[in-house]
Enzyme design. Structure first.
Site, PDB file in Angstrom:
ATOM      1  N   ASN A  12       0.872  -1.178   0.000  1.00 19.29           N
ATOM      2  CA  ASN A  12       0.000   0.000   0.000  1.00 19.29           C
ATOM      3  C   ASN A  12       0.907   1.226   0.000  1.00 19.29           C
ATOM      4  O   ASN A  12       1.491   1.568   1.021  1.00 19.29           O
ATOM      5  CB  ASN A  12      -0.877  -0.032   1.268  1.00 19.29           C
ATOM      6  CG  ASN A  12      -1.687   1.238   1.433  1.00 19.29           C
ATOM      7  OD1 ASN A  12      -1.795   2.046   0.515  1.00 19.29           O
ATOM      8  ND2 ASN A  12      -2.248   1.422   2.619  1.00 19.29           N
ATOM      9  N   TRP A  13       1.016   1.854  -1.180  1.00 18.54           N
ATOM     10  CA  TRP A  13       1.962   2.972  -1.310  1.00 18.54           C
ATOM     11  C   TRP A  13       1.408   4.256  -0.702  1.00 18.54           C
ATOM     12  O   TRP A  13       2.113   5.249  -0.616  1.00 18.54           O
ATOM     13  CB  TRP A  13       2.311   3.195  -2.783  1.00 18.54           C
ATOM     14  CG  TRP A  13       2.983   2.027  -3.454  1.00 18.54           C
ATOM     15  CD1 TRP A  13       3.298   0.817  -2.906  1.00 18.54           C
ATOM     16  CD2 TRP A  13       3.436   1.981  -4.820  1.00 18.54           C
ATOM     17  NE1 TRP A  13       3.911   0.007  -3.837  1.00 18.54           N
ATOM     18  CE2 TRP A  13       4.002   0.699  -5.023  1.00 18.54           C
ATOM     19  CE3 TRP A  13       3.410   2.882  -5.886  1.00 18.54           C
ATOM     20  CZ2 TRP A  13       4.543   0.313  -6.258  1.00 18.54           C
ATOM     21  CZ3 TRP A  13       3.943   2.498  -7.114  1.00 18.54           C
ATOM     22  CH2 TRP A  13       4.506   1.230  -7.292  1.00 18.54           C
ATOM     23  N   LYS A  14       0.142   4.254  -0.358  1.00 18.23           N
ATOM     24  CA  LYS A  14      -0.510   5.448   0.214  1.00 18.23           C
ATOM     25  C   LYS A  14      -0.272   6.654  -0.700  1.00 18.23           C
ATOM     26  O   LYS A  14      -0.213   6.498  -1.907  1.00 18.23           O
ATOM     27  CB  LYS A  14      -0.020   5.689   1.651  1.00 18.23           C
ATOM     28  CG  LYS A  14      -0.104   4.426   2.504  1.00 18.23           C
ATOM     29  CD  LYS A  14       0.088   4.704   3.960  1.00 18.23           C
ATOM     30  CE  LYS A  14       0.098   3.388   4.726  1.00 18.23           C
ATOM     31  NZ  LYS A  14       0.162   3.558   6.153  1.00 18.23           N
ATOM     32  N   GLU A 100      -6.601   4.585   8.108  1.00 19.09           N
ATOM     33  CA  GLU A 100      -6.426   6.027   7.832  1.00 19.09           C
ATOM     34  C   GLU A 100      -7.700   6.612   7.243  1.00 19.09           C
ATOM     35  O   GLU A 100      -8.059   7.745   7.535  1.00 19.09           O
ATOM     36  CB  GLU A 100      -5.217   6.228   6.905  1.00 19.09           C
ATOM     37  CG  GLU A 100      -3.916   6.009   7.657  1.00 19.09           C
ATOM     38  CD  GLU A 100      -2.768   5.511   6.799  1.00 19.09           C
ATOM     39  OE1 GLU A 100      -2.853   5.562   5.558  1.00 19.09           O
ATOM     40  OE2 GLU A 100      -1.771   5.047   7.394  1.00 19.09           O
ATOM     41  N   GLU A 170      -5.172  -5.177  10.723  1.00 15.47           N
ATOM     42  CA  GLU A 170      -4.163  -4.135  10.886  1.00 15.47           C
ATOM     43  C   GLU A 170      -4.405  -3.395  12.199  1.00 15.47           C
ATOM     44  O   GLU A 170      -5.176  -2.423  12.235  1.00 15.47           O
ATOM     45  CB  GLU A 170      -4.244  -3.137   9.734  1.00 15.47           C
ATOM     46  CG  GLU A 170      -3.960  -3.739   8.376  1.00 15.47           C
ATOM     47  CD  GLU A 170      -3.361  -2.691   7.445  1.00 15.47           C
ATOM     48  OE1 GLU A 170      -2.269  -2.928   6.935  1.00 15.47           O
ATOM     49  OE2 GLU A 170      -3.970  -1.624   7.262  1.00 15.47           O
ATOM     50  N   GLY A 237       2.880  -1.170   4.334  1.00 14.40           N
ATOM     51  CA  GLY A 237       2.904   0.259   4.018  1.00 14.40           C
ATOM     52  C   GLY A 237       4.322   0.716   3.739  1.00 14.40           C
ATOM     53  O   GLY A 237       4.861   0.511   2.646  1.00 14.40           O
ATOM     54  N   GLY A 238       4.965   1.306   4.743  1.00 15.67           N
ATOM     55  CA  GLY A 238       6.289   1.918   4.576  1.00 15.67           C
ATOM     56  C   GLY A 238       7.304   1.049   3.839  1.00 15.67           C
ATOM     57  O   GLY A 238       7.993   1.524   2.922  1.00 15.67           O
TER      58      GLY A 238
HETATM   59  C1  PEP Z   1      -0.613   0.086   6.264  1.00 13.56           C
HETATM   60  O1  PEP Z   1      -0.789   1.279   6.288  1.00 13.56           O
HETATM   61  O2  PEP Z   1      -1.431  -0.661   5.699  1.00 13.56           O
HETATM   62  C2  PEP Z   1       0.553  -0.437   6.942  1.00 13.56           C
HETATM   63  C3  PEP Z   1       0.546  -1.662   7.350  1.00 13.56           C
HETATM   64  O3  PEP Z   1       1.609   0.446   7.138  1.00 13.56           O
HETATM   65  P1  PEP Z   1       3.065   0.083   7.720  1.00 13.56           P
HETATM   66  O4  PEP Z   1       3.532  -1.180   7.049  1.00 13.56           O
HETATM   67  O5  PEP Z   1       3.922   1.268   7.336  1.00 13.56           O
HETATM   68  O6  PEP Z   1       2.919  -0.080   9.184  1.00 13.56           O
END
Ligand code: PEP
Length: 254
Positions: A12-14, A100, A170, A237-238
């Site tokens: 998930n590149w957001k 989010e 999550e 995510g990150g």
């Molecule tokens: C996400 O936002 O779906 C997520 C899991 O972020 P991160 O991996 O950065 O915690």
């Protein structure tokens, strides 16, 4: 790793990556992951990069996902994106109800359920996110909140639609914080979600459903998390924003 269900790992590149940066990233992933057959690999760029990324991953083992979708098909909904528009770019998956969006856009379980139905009506697959906040966990409310979100966000789905639905657990306190759920913590909630699916649908659906874990997944913790019996992949995510970290997560999960 010998898993009961095929792993599905999605990035998930957001709100990150210009088109040029997105192409750099998928080019690197194509090179690094060309031989991976054991995992369904999904990238979810921002809407603005879907068109170019879609062309770049044609005939590869990378699949395309979107980060959100409208529950409406067309019309006067300024700023929204409809299923038909996503399908133009061969999108296969749509993330719904990310924490989010629940927090900043005030998305409710009812809205997410309507979106899930719209995703299925377009023959796409939703990745439905659920998870408790730190305050909820510390008050012993994890199961109550997760059950409420699972039941609410999947309300109205048929058995057939549920077969094509992916869930992502999550925990909000683990997203972007560097503090992942421990493997036993993740396993406990995943098993609980599967139990809830058994009650809502039936045993076969519950057994087949793929439940991703998301929240600070990185190359160093991926193997341990993915080795849990009820963890069937990751929503990242990150660490999905760099070729090295995302491909290492996938390679370490096999
Ligand atoms: C996400 O936002 O779906 C997520 C899991 O972020 P991160 O991996 O950065 O915690």
């Amino acid at each position: 790793m010998n898993k009961e269900r095929k792993l599905i790992i999605a990035g998930n590149w957001k709100m990150n990556k210009t088109v040029a940066e997105a192409l750099d990233l998928v080019n690197g992933l194509k090179r690094e992951l060309a031989n991976v057959k054991e995992v369904d690999i999904v990238v979810c760029p921002p809407f603005t990069a879907l068109s170019e990324v879609s062309k770049e991953i044609l005939n590869t083992n990378l699949r395309l996902g979107a980060q959100n979708m409208s529950e409406q098909n067309m019309g006067a909904f300024t700023g929204e994106i409809a299923a038909g528009m996503l399908k133009e770019f061969s999108v296969r998956y749509v993330i719904l109800g990310h924490s989010e969006r629940r927090q900043y856009q005030k998305e409710t379980d009812e809205l997410i359920a309507r979106k899930a139905l719209a995703v299925h009506a377009a023959a796409l697959k939703p990745i439905v996110c659920v998870g408790e906040t730190l305050a909820e966990r510390e008050s012993g409310l994890t199961e109550k909140i997760v059950e409420q979100q699972v039941r609410g966000s999947l309300a109205g789905l048929s058995q057939e639609q549920m077969e094509e639905t992916i869930l992502a657990y999550e925990p909000v306190w683990a997203i972007g914080t560097g503090r992942n759920a421990t493997s036993p913590q993740a396993q406990e909630v995943h098993a609980f979600i599967r139990h809830t699916l058994n009650q809502m649908f039936d045993e076969t659906i519950a057994k087949r459903a793929r439940i991703q874990y998301g929240g600070s997944v990185k190359p160093s913790n991926a193997r341990d998390l993915m080795s849990q019996p009820d963890v069937d992949g990751a929503l990242v995510g990150g660490a999905s924003l760099e070729v090295r970290s995302f491909s290492d997560i996938i390679k370490n999960s096999i």
